[in-house]
Scaffold this active site. Structure first.
Site, PDB file in Angstrom:
ATOM      1  N   PHE A 150       0.494  -1.181  -0.015  1.00 53.50           N
ATOM      2  CA  PHE A 150       0.249   0.423   0.057  1.00 53.50           C
ATOM      3  C   PHE A 150       0.963   1.002  -0.256  1.00 53.50           C
ATOM      4  O   PHE A 150       0.817   2.723  -0.555  1.00 53.50           O
ATOM      5  CB  PHE A 150      -1.032  -0.333   1.540  1.00 53.50           C
ATOM      6  CG  PHE A 150      -0.267   0.311   2.816  1.00 53.50           C
ATOM      7  CD1 PHE A 150      -0.043   1.857   2.967  1.00 53.50           C
ATOM      8  CD2 PHE A 150       0.067  -0.606   3.469  1.00 53.50           C
ATOM      9  CE1 PHE A 150       0.669   2.211   3.958  1.00 53.50           C
ATOM     10  CE2 PHE A 150       0.850  -0.007   5.062  1.00 53.50           C
ATOM     11  CZ  PHE A 150       0.833   0.810   5.019  1.00 53.50           C
ATOM     12  N   LYS A 174      -1.777  -6.832  -9.694  1.00 58.79           N
ATOM     13  CA  LYS A 174      -2.350  -7.255  -8.861  1.00 58.79           C
ATOM     14  C   LYS A 174      -2.060  -6.100  -7.005  1.00 58.79           C
ATOM     15  O   LYS A 174      -0.600  -6.482  -6.672  1.00 58.79           O
ATOM     16  CB  LYS A 174      -1.809  -8.649  -8.167  1.00 58.79           C
ATOM     17  CG  LYS A 174      -3.775  -9.185  -6.961  1.00 58.79           C
ATOM     18  CD  LYS A 174      -4.338  -8.110  -6.369  1.00 58.79           C
ATOM     19  CE  LYS A 174      -3.119  -8.110  -4.617  1.00 58.79           C
ATOM     20  NZ  LYS A 174      -3.895  -7.066  -3.533  1.00 58.79           N
ATOM     21  N   GLU A 177      -4.683  -4.385  -2.389  1.00 58.59           N
ATOM     22  CA  GLU A 177      -6.507  -3.220  -2.234  1.00 58.59           C
ATOM     23  C   GLU A 177      -6.739  -2.268  -1.763  1.00 58.59           C
ATOM     24  O   GLU A 177      -7.942  -1.256  -1.381  1.00 58.59           O
ATOM     25  CB  GLU A 177      -7.460  -4.905  -1.927  1.00 58.59           C
ATOM     26  CG  GLU A 177      -6.554  -4.906  -0.095  1.00 58.59           C
ATOM     27  CD  GLU A 177      -6.220  -5.941  -0.279  1.00 58.59           C
ATOM     28  OE1 GLU A 177      -4.614  -5.943  -0.763  1.00 58.59           O
ATOM     29  OE2 GLU A 177      -5.485  -7.205   0.863  1.00 58.59           O
ATOM     30  N   CYS A 282       9.865   1.444   4.069  1.00 59.41           N
ATOM     31  CA  CYS A 282      10.431   0.587   4.173  1.00 59.41           C
ATOM     32  C   CYS A 282      12.100   0.555   4.291  1.00 59.41           C
ATOM     33  O   CYS A 282      12.688   0.176   4.396  1.00 59.41           O
ATOM     34  CB  CYS A 282      10.130  -0.480   2.698  1.00 59.41           C
ATOM     35  SG  CYS A 282      11.195   0.088   1.552  1.00 59.41           S
ATOM     36  N   GLU A 383       9.166  -4.445  13.391  1.00 65.78           N
ATOM     37  CA  GLU A 383       8.612  -2.981  12.317  1.00 65.78           C
ATOM     38  C   GLU A 383       7.086  -2.399  12.857  1.00 65.78           C
ATOM     39  O   GLU A 383       6.699  -2.558  12.713  1.00 65.78           O
ATOM     40  CB  GLU A 383       8.429  -3.686  10.759  1.00 65.78           C
ATOM     41  CG  GLU A 383       8.044  -3.282  10.096  1.00 65.78           C
ATOM     42  CD  GLU A 383       8.325  -2.842   8.287  1.00 65.78           C
ATOM     43  OE1 GLU A 383       7.534  -4.207   8.183  1.00 65.78           O
ATOM     44  OE2 GLU A 383       8.598  -2.870   7.590  1.00 65.78           O
TER      45      GLU A 383
HETATM   46  P1  NAD Z   1       1.398  -6.526   2.879  1.00 66.81           P
HETATM   47  O1  NAD Z   1       2.440  -7.919   2.793  1.00 66.81           O
HETATM   48  O2  NAD Z   1       0.666  -6.484   3.735  1.00 66.81           O
HETATM   49  O3  NAD Z   1       0.180  -6.589   1.754  1.00 66.81           O
HETATM   50  C1  NAD Z   1       1.661  -6.463   0.878  1.00 66.81           C
HETATM   51  C2  NAD Z   1       0.536  -7.258  -0.982  1.00 66.81           C
HETATM   52  O4  NAD Z   1       0.409  -8.534  -0.372  1.00 66.81           O
HETATM   53  C3  NAD Z   1      -0.452  -6.774  -0.829  1.00 66.81           C
HETATM   54  O5  NAD Z   1      -0.855  -6.760  -2.331  1.00 66.81           O
HETATM   55  C4  NAD Z   1      -1.598  -7.524   0.028  1.00 66.81           C
HETATM   56  O6  NAD Z   1      -2.910  -7.865  -0.876  1.00 66.81           O
HETATM   57  C5  NAD Z   1      -1.407  -9.431  -0.443  1.00 66.81           C
HETATM   58  N1  NAD Z   1      -1.504 -10.155   0.368  1.00 66.81           N
HETATM   59  C6  NAD Z   1      -1.324  -9.949   2.032  1.00 66.81           C
HETATM   60  N2  NAD Z   1      -1.446 -10.629   3.007  1.00 66.81           N
HETATM   61  C7  NAD Z   1      -1.817 -12.192   1.697  1.00 66.81           C
HETATM   62  C8  NAD Z   1      -2.063 -12.927   2.231  1.00 66.81           C
HETATM   63  N3  NAD Z   1      -2.052 -13.573   3.162  1.00 66.81           N
HETATM   64  N4  NAD Z   1      -2.246 -13.936   1.015  1.00 66.81           N
HETATM   65  C9  NAD Z   1      -1.485 -13.452  -0.645  1.00 66.81           C
HETATM   66  N5  NAD Z   1      -0.913 -12.237  -0.336  1.00 66.81           N
HETATM   67  C10 NAD Z   1      -1.180 -11.175   0.592  1.00 66.81           C
HETATM   68  O7  NAD Z   1       1.575  -5.489   3.253  1.00 66.81           O
HETATM   69  P2  NAD Z   1       1.654  -3.896   2.712  1.00 66.81           P
HETATM   70  O8  NAD Z   1       0.804  -3.619   4.872  1.00 66.81           O
HETATM   71  O9  NAD Z   1       0.942  -3.717   1.942  1.00 66.81           O
HETATM   72  O10 NAD Z   1       2.428  -3.194   3.386  1.00 66.81           O
HETATM   73  C11 NAD Z   1       3.851  -2.997   4.128  1.00 66.81           C
HETATM   74  C12 NAD Z   1       4.861  -3.744   4.206  1.00 66.81           C
HETATM   75  O11 NAD Z   1       4.901  -3.992   2.633  1.00 66.81           O
HETATM   76  C13 NAD Z   1       5.632  -3.340   5.299  1.00 66.81           C
HETATM   77  O12 NAD Z   1       6.191  -4.552   6.273  1.00 66.81           O
HETATM   78  C14 NAD Z   1       7.093  -2.805   4.089  1.00 66.81           C
HETATM   79  O13 NAD Z   1       8.165  -2.796   5.159  1.00 66.81           O
HETATM   80  C15 NAD Z   1       6.851  -3.684   3.394  1.00 66.81           C
HETATM   81  N6  NAD Z   1       8.014  -3.020   1.929  1.00 66.81           N
HETATM   82  C16 NAD Z   1       8.628  -3.296   1.625  1.00 66.81           C
HETATM   83  C17 NAD Z   1       9.338  -2.323   0.831  1.00 66.81           C
HETATM   84  C18 NAD Z   1      11.024  -3.259   0.316  1.00 66.81           C
HETATM   85  O14 NAD Z   1      10.619  -3.037  -0.877  1.00 66.81           O
HETATM   86  N7  NAD Z   1      11.228  -3.924   1.304  1.00 66.81           N
HETATM   87  C19 NAD Z   1       9.036  -1.470   0.108  1.00 66.81           C
HETATM   88  C20 NAD Z   1       7.294  -1.294   0.472  1.00 66.81           C
HETATM   89  C21 NAD Z   1       7.336  -1.771   1.256  1.00 66.81           C
END
Ligand code: NAD
Length: 490
Positions: A150, A174, A177, A282, A383
């Site tokens: 997000f 994808k 959401e 991140c 985190e």
């Molecule tokens: P998230 O893991 O909740 O969701 C990321 C994506 O995965 C979304 O599209 C979501 O629909 C999907 N998803 C979530 N749960 C799932 C599941 N159980 N099974 C399959 N798909 C699933 O992450 P978020 O809250 O959207 O983003 C924040 C996180 O992203 C933080 O931990 C941040 O550090 C990390 N992040 C990392 C980087 C990097 O470059 N390392 C960059 C940006 C964000």
């Protein structure tokens, strides 16, 4: 925008068949702006089939022609910069300037991918044995997909999309959401740029949609960015199904402040890093490790910077920090601040339980500074993903580097110092994939790989730059013999 977002499949905007829709909420107002479908596996299947059909011609389209669509897209993104930035702010919460900055980083990836005719060249040797030549060429994989988080709705999809299609693959996105509106608008621009149907597709959804991509036999590669538990899950399921996977996870980024650092510059940069984008980066600085006489000078200045940061709706004038993404996030962050205090940290600036005039329902957490955070406590490891800076103390640079390396994540580590020797030692020994020296957010530019390590990355090849070219292509080696005597026939 309509009250139901659509998928973009086979060059056509289609309404999902699902009855499951989620509200897309502006975190500053807590008002719903539209709804997003949780698309079923059948819609992923339809998109993958269209991509596989489109791949036949797309891979035969010369790279020099493929990039013409990307040049058009870059122009359209620039033309619609203001509109896209407003969408990002409204769905994600960050300030307008932060949205413009993220968009610029997305556009830069399109620019770099426009160099693909040179970037994807192979290599060759004549006469590896007498009269025998050997070549390495790069060919695209086929259908590839990305699943994005997000916090950067218009940048992170572009860490992957331009490279995937420039190298000749067909790509399915994808998006998160929670922030699907920027992708919807970006795909309208993609449609306008004229990419052939099926080359670029958008399927909105949640877990079921993701699982359908992970299990589909025709999807050859998965790029993921999000939290570490989900990154691990995606990596293991995608690779168990024989796919390439690059999965970027969460972070907890330490920054060492040496006594010889320029303290005014350091605190200004650190405040931007820790509280910019409401700490939902991140690459946010989330732990400061101060050394010796840096301690008191740093705490005093960072506390001022935290307390004076102007918090509000990101489209209002003069706002320096917006809300966090949703009410769950606000509750979780405020809970972790409380836990930090219970573990013995001193709450120097407490950002809990504050409201913004005119936006009383918004999900605002104000900048927070915790000092004397116990290095072995929960708060030092977890985190937080909010505008919270935890300050710890070390006796010297060796102890500080030990504290940096004594953690599971490895996304970024930075040092502020005027000593070249300390900077070199840190660069050499710190256990993280992105290092900053007098930099607060060491975000690699598009032509460098985004090099997370340890629990911040699962895979081999990272997003962006040369790594992307390698990730989205498979090498083919050709060994040829053309006997000289055959040429005498002509
Ligand atoms: P998230 O893991 O909740 O969701 C990321 C994506 O995965 C979304 O599209 C979501 O629909 C999907 N998803 C979530 N749960 C799932 C599941 N159980 N099974 C399959 N798909 C699933 O992450 P978020 O809250 O959207 O983003 C924040 C996180 O992203 C933080 O931990 C941040 O550090 C990390 N992040 C990392 C980087 C990097 O470059 N390392 C960059 C940006 C964000």
């Amino acid at each position: 925008m309509s009250n139901q977002l659509l998928n973009f499949i086979g060059g056509t905007w289609t309404r999902s068949s699902t009855s499951l829709y989620l509200d897309v909420i502006n975190p500053a107002t807590a008002q719903a702006m539209t709804t997003v479908p949780l698309s079923p596996g059948a819609e992923v299947d339809a998109a993958v089939n269209k991509a596989a059909e489109a791949f036949v011609e797309w891979r035969r389209t010369p790279a020099g022609e493929r990039i013409q669509y990307l040049f058009k897209l870059k122009g359209l993104m620039e033309e619609h910069r203001d509109e896209l930035a407003r969408i990002i702010t409204n769905e994600c919460g960050k300030t307008y300037n932060e949205s413009i900055g993220e968009l610029q980083r997305g556009i830069e990836n399109v620019e770099v991918a426009c160099g693909i005719p040179m970037l994807m060249q192979g290599y060759n040797n004549e006469d590896i044995a007498r009269g025998i030549d050997e070549h390495m060429i790069r060919q695209p994989l086929g259908v590839v997909a990305a699943i994005t988080p997000f916090n950067f709705p218009a940048m992170i999809p572009f860490w992957f999309l331009p490279y995937a299609v420039a190298t000749g693959n067909c790509f399915i996105l994808k998006p998160s959401e929670k922030v699907p509106m920027a992708s919807q608008r970006a795909f309208e621009l993609i449609e306008q740029a004229g990419f052939p149907p099926g080359v670029l597709q958008l399927v909105n959804g949640g877990k079921e949609t993701v699982d359908a991509l992970l299990d589909h036999p025709a999807v050859r590669a998965i790029s993921f960015v999000g939290s570490t538990p989900v990154a691990k899950y995606i990596y293991s399921r995608a690779t168990a199904n024989g796919k390439r996977a690059q999965c970027q996870g969460g972070a907890k980024n330490p920054v060492v402040v040496m006594p010889d650092a320029d303290m005014d510059m350091t605190t200004r940069i650190m405040a931007d890093s820790a509280f910019g984008c409401a700490g939902q980066r991140c690459l946010a600085a989330s732990v400061a490790i101060t050394i010796g006489s840096a301690q008191d000078a740093f705490i005093e200045r960072i506390a001022d910077a935290a307390a004076s940061r102007k918090v509000g709706y990101g489209l209002d004038d003069g706002i320096e920090m917006g809300p966090v993404i949703d009410s769950n996030s606000k509750t979780r962050i405020e809970g972790l601040i409380g836990q930090g205090a219970e573990e013995g940290a001193k709450l120097v600036v407490d950002g809990r339980n504050k409201t913004v005039n005119g936006y009383e329902d918004g999900y605002f957490v104000f900048p927070t500074v915790l000092d004397h955070v116990p290095p072995k406590g929960e708060i030092a490891k977890t985190e937080i993903f909010g505008p919270v800076l935890s300050v710890m103390r070390a006796g010297d640079v060796d102890e500080a580097i030990q504290m940096v390396n004594d953690r599971t994540f490895g996304n970024m580590a930075c040092i502020f110092t005027s000593s070249g020797a300390a900077a070199r030692k840190f660069r050499y020994e710190a256990d993280a994939g992105n290092i900053g020296v007098n930099i607060g957010v060491a975000a690699p530019i598009a032509y460098f790989p985004f090099s997370g390590w340890n629990e911040s990355f699962f895979g081999d090849l990272h997003g962006q730059g040369h790594h992307s070219v390698e990730f989205y292509t498979q090498t083919k080696v050709v060994i040829e013999r053309w006997p000289r005597e055959w040429s005498r026939q002509f």
